[in-house]
Design a protein around this motif. Structure first.
Motif, PDB file in Angstrom:
ATOM      1  N   ARG A 181       4.156  -5.084  10.329  1.00  0.00           N
ATOM      2  CA  ARG A 181       4.790  -5.214   8.999  1.00  0.00           C
ATOM      3  C   ARG A 181       5.746  -4.062   8.742  1.00  0.00           C
ATOM      4  O   ARG A 181       6.861  -4.236   8.242  1.00  0.00           O
ATOM      5  N   THR A 182       5.323  -2.861   9.117  1.00  0.00           N
ATOM      6  CA  THR A 182       6.158  -1.677   8.917  1.00  0.00           C
ATOM      7  C   THR A 182       7.434  -1.745   9.760  1.00  0.00           C
ATOM      8  O   THR A 182       8.537  -1.422   9.298  1.00  0.00           O
ATOM      9  N   THR A 219       9.826  -4.152   8.355  1.00  0.00           N
ATOM     10  CA  THR A 219      10.412  -3.586   7.139  1.00  0.00           C
ATOM     11  C   THR A 219      11.560  -2.645   7.482  1.00  0.00           C
ATOM     12  O   THR A 219      12.638  -2.695   6.880  1.00  0.00           O
ATOM     13  N   GLN A 276      14.055  -2.811   0.645  1.00  0.00           N
ATOM     14  CA  GLN A 276      13.184  -1.926  -0.124  1.00  0.00           C
ATOM     15  C   GLN A 276      12.353  -2.709  -1.118  1.00  0.00           C
ATOM     16  O   GLN A 276      11.307  -2.269  -1.554  1.00  0.00           O
TER      17      GLN A 276
END
Length: 815
Positions: free
Chosen positions: A86-87, A90, A96
């Motif tokens: 997930r990070t 992102t 954001q």
């Protein structure tokens, strides 16, 4: 997602396990599992600060990317592969939040600590050609360029760590190693690489258990029970610290001692297990870690971390609570952490954490983060300015906004520089750095666990390695002596290793070698001795086999020699008696000339056995059989001559018979010579075509070599015997025909008895000769010669000598 970020012309992403997953002691399958619970990790937070420190250091350097600023965005993965994915997405997407503007896309990524997380991140971002540099993922699987073409790392691969661990095991002579692995990419691949390496040197690996931080307490207890039941005394734990810590606590709680632990670099220097409470069970642990480095300028930077200086900075308040045991609540500006620490009530454990956090003289993983940032910076500098950092940059050759991750990846591959600490940074074709490890030993000093360096392991580009260990510095769990770890003791000489069904190859029984085989070293099997050698009693040396043949010194040889000489002496004495009394009627009636010929041939027959005794040589082998054949042919020819005379004398009693005149002395000599010459011709042909020769015979005994004479041609041998047999049968028939002569002096009866004895002896000789082994074959042949010769001497000449010597009054014509 909370993040540490700072804008810049070129953005670098970072993923760190700032929070670490908490471990649950129970796993329920009756309800949906709870979300991931994480606790703050000071060690990982320092990694983030090293990344920020390195970026700011580069931005301040006028020679490095002039007029170009580096920015960063750092997110937390909570040491979870799903959170890491997930990070990563992102960072790659740049979002954001809903409705928020997109930040600049990252050009490179520094991630991750765990191998499983790195596999996920590299697999997801690899297709976008984004360069990823890991600082603590060691799984050898990540060196697969087909799957992970953009993955690099500043920590050596587990392939090198496996080689280093195998070299350590080999150095201390351990043959029976227990193994605990984590059920993830790091544990599975690392243990596989280690197993393959130690199998090359004959070491067995016994899997004690597999651990995972989601295991229930019952599973942990199962692994602990396996450790207690196992016979291994050395156990390698290829497990991340977070997975291994619950098991370590249970092993320590149950006071399981006497195990020499070998640690993978994932937990050997971790702060959480390195406590005095763990030392009784894990003291003396050995393991490999990347070489340490000191970054002196880093400590002032770390001490400036302050929630009051930047109240909105992510993770800083969590850091403060973890460091000092209190949440910052007051407002105000403080210069550094030492000043703000005065308002908190810290205990001894927290103070120790502070010491570890601010200690910058023994950085290992943090230094890998530092090198990763500089590797990316060097690649960007060469990409933007088309030249290396050490050359003065005139102006950019590329617009910063036009940089694509694929181009950065290509330049990261080419990175090769020496940093300010003299360390050479580069990546091989698999994205791995050169391997260089320190060997760490857990020791207790002033109530604290110290990670003492006791050696080094350095690999070379040629594939070789150099292992250096200072054994005097090592503190062993078992005391001063190097622990012994074998499933079975080394087999002594004279035995071989027999594997035990159902157990590893290092578990074996020592079985004595069979006769004729030896083992003078530790071997899986015994080696057979050469044909002329035999094993000694200890089965550790081949000794020459005993050579056996009939000798003059042994009892059987002495007896046969005495009998042979006795017979020869009797023959000569009898000849002397006959010559001395040649004018007496008995000698005249028995044909003195033929009698002397016969006695001479008997003398030769008695001497003949002496050639059969002693070590066989080429000349004695040829002499013994031919001499035997010729002397017996001469002997039987003389008997045949005497028998012919007796028969013709019987026929001469009829009127008009002229047979007696046809067999005078000349004819008798012709019979003897012609019959003997035929045997001589047979023997000459035998010696010319296929003569007897000495031979070493191994078939009769495994421990002895029988030295005997091979007849060369079996057919020639039996022809010689057969010819003698034919002459003997003819003599027997002639003598039998003349056995009833009416004269008082009837020599035919004596010849008949002698021929019966002769034939009986030689008929029984053949089966006895064939079935007798070794030197007994020679003894049987000598016995047959002596028996038949004594039979001829006694039956033919004993009655005559009796009359001549004992009853001389009967030695007259009238008698």
């Amino acid at each position: 997602m909370p993040s540490l970020s700072k804008p810049g012309d070129i953005m670098i992403g970072g993923i760190f396990p700032i929070f670490n997953k908490e471990i649950s002691n129970t796993v329920m399958f009756e309800r949906e599992p709870l979300g991931t619970v994480c606790s703050f990790d000071l060690r990982a937070f320092r990694w983030t600060q090293v990344m920020i420190f390195a970026i700011e250091e580069i931005n301040k350097d006028p020679a490095f990317l002039p007029n170009v600023s580096l920015g960063y965005r750092i997110l937390d993965s909570c040491a979870s592969p799903t959170n890491a994915l997930r990070t990563a997405l992102t960072l790659a997407g740049g979002l954001q939040g809903m409705g928020s503007p997109c930040p600049p896309a990252i050009s490179a990524l520094i991630a991750e600590s765990g191998s499983s997380q790195s596999v996920v991140v590299a697999g997801a971002l690899g297709p976008f050609q984004l360069p990823i540099i890991s600082y603590f993922s060691t799984c050898a699987c990540l060196s697969n360029r087909a799957k992970f073409p953009t993955f690099f790392r500043t920590i050596p691969s587990d392939y090198f760590q496996a080689k280093a661990l195998a070299a350590l095991v080999k150095h201390f002579g351990w043959k029976w190693i227990g193994a605990i692995q984590s059920d993830n990419d790091y544990g599975r691949n690392g243990m596989q690489a280690f197993t393959e390496e130690v199998q090359k040197i004959g070491v067995c690996v016994a899997f004690v258990g597999t651990v995972l931080r989601t295991y229930s307490m019952s599973k942990i207890l199962d692994v602990v029970e396996m450790i207690k039941q196992s016979s291994v005394k050395v156990i390698l734990a290829f497990v991340p610290e977070g997975d291994f810590y619950p098991l370590m606590k249970e092993v320590s709680r149950q006071n399981i001692t006497g195990i020499q632990w070998i640690a993978s670099e994932a937990w050997i220097t971790a702060a959480r297990p390195s406590t005095p409470e763990m030392f009784p069970a894990f003291g003396g642990t050995l393991g490999f870690v990347v070489q340490k480095m000191a970054i002196p300028d880093l400590q002032p930077f770390l001490r400036k971390i302050n929630p009051y200086t930047d109240p909105n900075a992510a993770f800083v308040k969590d850091f403060w609570e973890a460091m000092f045991g209190c949440r910052p609540v007051s407002t105000g500006i403080y210069r550094d952490s030492s000043e703000i620490n005065k308002i908190c009530q810290g205990n001894e454990t927290l103070m120790n954490s502070q010491d570890v956090f601010f200690k910058v003289t023994e950085l290992r993983v943090s230094y890998n983060v530092y090198k990763a940032v500089y590797a990316i910076a060097h690649a960007l500098h060469e990409l933007v300015f088309c030249q290396s950092v050490d050359r003065k940059s005139a102006r950019p050759c590329m617009n910063v906004s036009e940089i694509h991750p694929k181009e950065v990846t290509e330049y990261v591959k080419r990175v090769n520089f020496s940093n300010r600490f003299g360390d050479n940074v580069f990546f091989d074709e698999d994205g791995d750095p050169p391997a260089s490890y320190d060997i760490i030993n857990w020791q207790l000093d002033n109530g604290k666990v110290q990670h003492v360096t006791v050696g080094q392991f350095i690999s070379t580009q040629s594939g070789n390695y150099k292992l250096q260990i200072d054994e005097e510095k090592i503190i062993w769990m078992t005391g001063q002596m190097v622990p012994k770890s074998v499933c079975s003791d080394v087999c002594p000489t004279g035995t071989w290793k027999a594997s035990i069904r159902g157990k590893a190859t290092c578990c074996f029984d020592c079985i004595p070698c069979a006769d004729g085989t030896i083992s003078n070293s530790t071997a899986a099997d015994c080696e057979p001795c050469p044909q002329e050698y035999w094993s000694n009693e200890r089965k550790d040396e081949c000794i020459p086999k005993k050579k056996e043949f009939l000798t003059y010194s042994e009892p059987m040889g002495i007896i046969l020699t005495v009998l042979s000489l006795l017979g020869a002496s009797l023959s000569l004495i009898t000849m002397v008696v006959f010559i001395h009394f040649k004018e007496t009627p008995v000698v005249k009636a028995s044909n003195s000339e033929l009698s002397c010929f016969l006695l001479f041939s008997l003398f030769l027959c008695f001497i003949c056995p002496l050639t059969f005794i002693g070590r066989p040589t080429l000349w004695t082998c040829m002499l013994r059989h031919t001499a035997f054949g010729i002397t017996f042919a001469l002997c039987i020819s003389c008997v045949l001559g005497k028998t012919t005379v007796v028969v013709t004398a019987f026929k001469a009693r009829h009127p008009g018979n002229k047979a007696a005149r046809k067999f005078g002395p000349v004819q008798q000599r012709i019979i003897v010579c012609s019959c003997t010459v035929i045997q001589v011709v047979i023997c000459i042909l035998w010696l010319s075509l296929s003569p007897p020769f000495p031979e070493k015979v191994f078939r009769y005994s495994n421990k002895k070599i029988i030295l005997e004479c091979n007849t060369g041609s079996e057919a020639a041998f039996y022809v010689v015997l057969g010819y003698i047999g034919v002459l003997a049968v003819i003599c027997l028939v002639f003598a039998f025909l003349a056995r009833k002569l009416p004269d008082n002096f009837n020599e035919a009866k004596c010849i008949t008895f002698s021929m019966l004895i002769f034939c009986a002896v030689w008929i029984t000789f053949i089966p006895a000769y064939v079935s007798s082994p070794g030197k007994f074959t020679v003894a049987v042949e000598i016995f047959a010669i002596l028996s038949s010769t004594f039979g001829l001497l006694i039956c033919i000449f004993a009655p005559k000598c009796y009359i001549i010597l004992i009853k001389p009054e009967k030695n007259t014509k009238s008698h």
